[in-house]
Design an enzyme around this catalytic site. Structure first.
Site, mmCIF file in Angstrom:
data_model
loop_
_atom_site.group_PDB
_atom_site.id
_atom_site.type_symbol
_atom_site.label_atom_id
_atom_site.label_comp_id
_atom_site.label_asym_id
_atom_site.label_seq_id
_atom_site.Cartn_x
_atom_site.Cartn_y
_atom_site.Cartn_z
ATOM 1 N N ASP A 277 9.222 99.715 43.215
ATOM 2 C CA ASP A 277 8.736 99.217 41.930
ATOM 3 C C ASP A 277 9.330 100.160 40.892
ATOM 4 O OD1 ASP A 277 7.465 98.677 39.552
ATOM 5 O OD2 ASP A 277 5.486 98.342 40.441
ATOM 6 N N GLN B 215 9.231 94.300 29.905
ATOM 7 C CA GLN B 215 8.115 94.025 28.993
ATOM 8 C C GLN B 215 8.259 94.910 27.757
ATOM 9 O OE1 GLN B 215 5.543 96.539 28.878
ATOM 10 N NE2 GLN B 215 4.325 95.459 27.356
ATOM 11 N N ARG C 70 13.029 81.670 36.113
ATOM 12 C CA ARG C 70 14.310 81.932 35.448
ATOM 13 C C ARG C 70 14.135 82.590 34.086
ATOM 14 N NH1 ARG C 70 15.071 76.394 37.221
ATOM 15 N NH2 ARG C 70 14.486 75.834 35.100
ATOM 16 N N TYR D 41 18.366 66.733 43.582
ATOM 17 C CA TYR D 41 17.004 67.223 43.877
ATOM 18 C C TYR D 41 16.827 67.631 45.322
ATOM 19 C CZ TYR D 41 16.399 65.460 39.239
ATOM 20 O OH TYR D 41 16.579 65.253 37.906
ATOM 21 N N PHE E 24 0.087 100.605 37.771
ATOM 22 C CA PHE E 24 -0.281 99.402 37.037
ATOM 23 C C PHE E 24 -0.592 98.317 38.065
ATOM 24 C CE2 PHE E 24 0.710 95.487 34.622
ATOM 25 C CZ PHE E 24 -0.267 95.637 33.658
ATOM 26 N N LYS F 293 8.537 98.748 27.901
ATOM 27 C CA LYS F 293 9.411 99.378 28.894
ATOM 28 C C LYS F 293 10.683 99.951 28.240
ATOM 29 C CE LYS F 293 6.407 98.865 31.942
ATOM 30 N NZ LYS F 293 6.013 97.831 32.867
ATOM 31 N N HIS G 93 9.372 101.646 35.790
ATOM 32 C CA HIS G 93 9.431 102.810 34.885
ATOM 33 C C HIS G 93 10.768 103.531 34.993
ATOM 34 C CE1 HIS G 93 4.758 103.342 35.536
ATOM 35 N NE2 HIS G 93 5.079 102.163 35.072
ATOM 36 N N ARG H 60 16.201 75.253 44.419
ATOM 37 C CA ARG H 60 17.300 74.308 44.187
ATOM 38 C C ARG H 60 18.647 75.021 44.109
ATOM 39 N NH1 ARG H 60 17.150 70.192 38.977
ATOM 40 N NH2 ARG H 60 18.421 68.570 39.956
#
Ligand SMILES: *Cc1c(COP(=O)(O)O)cnc(C)c1O
Length: 386
Positions: free
Chosen positions: A159, A185, A234, A224, A88, A188, A162, A217
């Site tokens: 990766d 996703q 996130r 900050y 992919f 999956k 799968h 951060r």
């Protein structure tokens, strides 16, 4: 094709009371982001433990998981990342988004996994990372890759989009001493619609990744003090609550899929002209993200027509990935110097597989044995009809 009852496969995604309760739990926390709630933290601990990893970091999706992992591994402009040509597109896009060159290499004709001898040939002084994809849940040759990595000093990033819960000689994804990226996703093996995670073997890279995934951060910062370049990757609390429930279902589903694949594999081999994806005895647990097979010599157009006939008969079938170097996207950003023709020439297996491969959604493998027989019959008839 004669009239037959379309096979009935389970729906995907699946959910029950656990997802429902998780969503309500997240909702009623009153804080819906990870810095305020506890679902993402809990999911990370559970996912890391399930895969034998020291640390897991949940992120927005699998593509971002790869991008973040590569960035933490030092990938950027002037570097190269070796990827399988048959995968992919996220595998290469993640590298290219960081300004690195994605170098496609050929895959094995039987397993569709990256060919480690070809990887060795593609290593240059600029190579930063080798990215195997465990195609459809079948582990790439992690022994050969570990050896090459040790010899060349180039790190490996799995990766594992799968490969939820997969094992290599008894070892889980997180026990192979490399960084690994997952996707959650919708299609999956466990999902919250979107989502991703990165596993880390050590705390240094994990801490850097945490900062980068949260705009650089520190966790408790209120002034900050952004310490390092980053972005917002996130995961939210709702998604994490769903993923906690999904993880609990993974092992039992893997057992069913594995048993059904053994049957489908045998039936596919009996069909003239069909070659199912091969196996590797060392990949001793395969969660079977896809049920893949080739029809050697069929040609791309006939393959696509075959997929259409299978879909019309009620089988969730798809064409195999296009070779990444045969997409326009691949050539837009940080493309290699090599021409597409030159890459195609050294990727003969990818050329063939991307034109003659068909894959079935893993929900086929969650059905009963009768459905597996019916599926094989439909494939045999669809091939005979052409
Ligand atoms: C799905 C997938 C990804 C990307 O995951 P997303 O969550 O969709 O961004 C990466 N690599 C492979 C091999 C995939 O199949």
């Amino acid at each position: 094709m004669n009239a037959r009852q379309a096979p009935i496969f389970p729906e995907w995604p699946q959910y029950d009371e656990n997802e429902r309760q998780g969503l309500i739990r997240a909702l009623e926390q009153g804080q819906w982001w990870r810095m305020g709630g506890s679902e993402v933290d809990s999911f990370e601990r559970e996912f890391a433990a399930h895969h034998g990893a020291a640390y897991a970091l949940a992120v927005t999706n699998g593509t971002h998981a790869l991008e973040l992992a590569l960035q933490c591994m030092g990938v950027g402009p002037g570097t190269e990342v070796i990827v399988p040509a048959f995968t992919f597109i996220s595998s290469s896009q993640a590298a290219q988004r960081l300004g690195a060159v994605a170098v496609p290499v050929d895959v094995d004709a039987e397993t569709y996994n990256i060919d480690v001898a070809e990887v060795a040939k593609a290593i240059t002084p600029r190579t930063k990372v080798i990215m195997p994809v465990h195609m459809a849940g079948l582990f790439a040759d992690m022994d050969a890759l570990a050896k090459l990595s040790a010899e060349s000093g180039v790190a490996v990033l799995q990766d594992a989009a799968h490969a939820h819960g997969a094992r290599w000689q008894g070892k889980r994804v997180g026990e192979l001493d490399t960084v690994a990226a997952f996707s959650f996703q919708n299609g999956k093996l466990m999902t919250a619609g979107e989502g991703g995670a990165v596993l880390f073997p050590d705390s240094d890279m994990y801490e850097t990744a945490f900062l980068r995934h949260s705009c650089g951060r520190p966790r408790t910062d209120r002034r900050y003090r952004h310490q390092i370049a980053g972005s917002n990757l996130r995961l939210n609390e709702f998604s994490a609550s769903v993923l906690r429930a999904q993880l609990r279902r993974l092992d039992a589903q893997t057992e069913v899929r594995d048993a059904r694949w053994a049957l489908l594999y045998r039936l596919l081999r009996e069909i003239t002209g069909v070659v199912p994806q091969g196996t590797d005895a060392r990949a001793d647990r395969n969660p079977h993200y896809m049920a893949m097979f080739r029809v050697p010599g069929i040609g791309e157009e006939n393959r696509n027509a075959l997929v259409d006939r299978l879909v019309a008969a009620g089988v969730p079938a798809f064409a195999g990935f296009r070779a990444i170097y045969r997409t326009d996207a691949f050539w837009e950003l940080s493309a290699p110097e090599e021409s597409p023709e030159a890459i195609a020439k050294r990727c003969p297996n990818t050329e063939a597989i991307s034109q003659n491969c068909v894959w079935l959604h893993h929900r086929v493998l969650l059905a009963g044995e009768q459905e597996i027989h019916t599926t094989a019959d439909i494939i045999a008839e669809a091939l005979a009809a052409r």
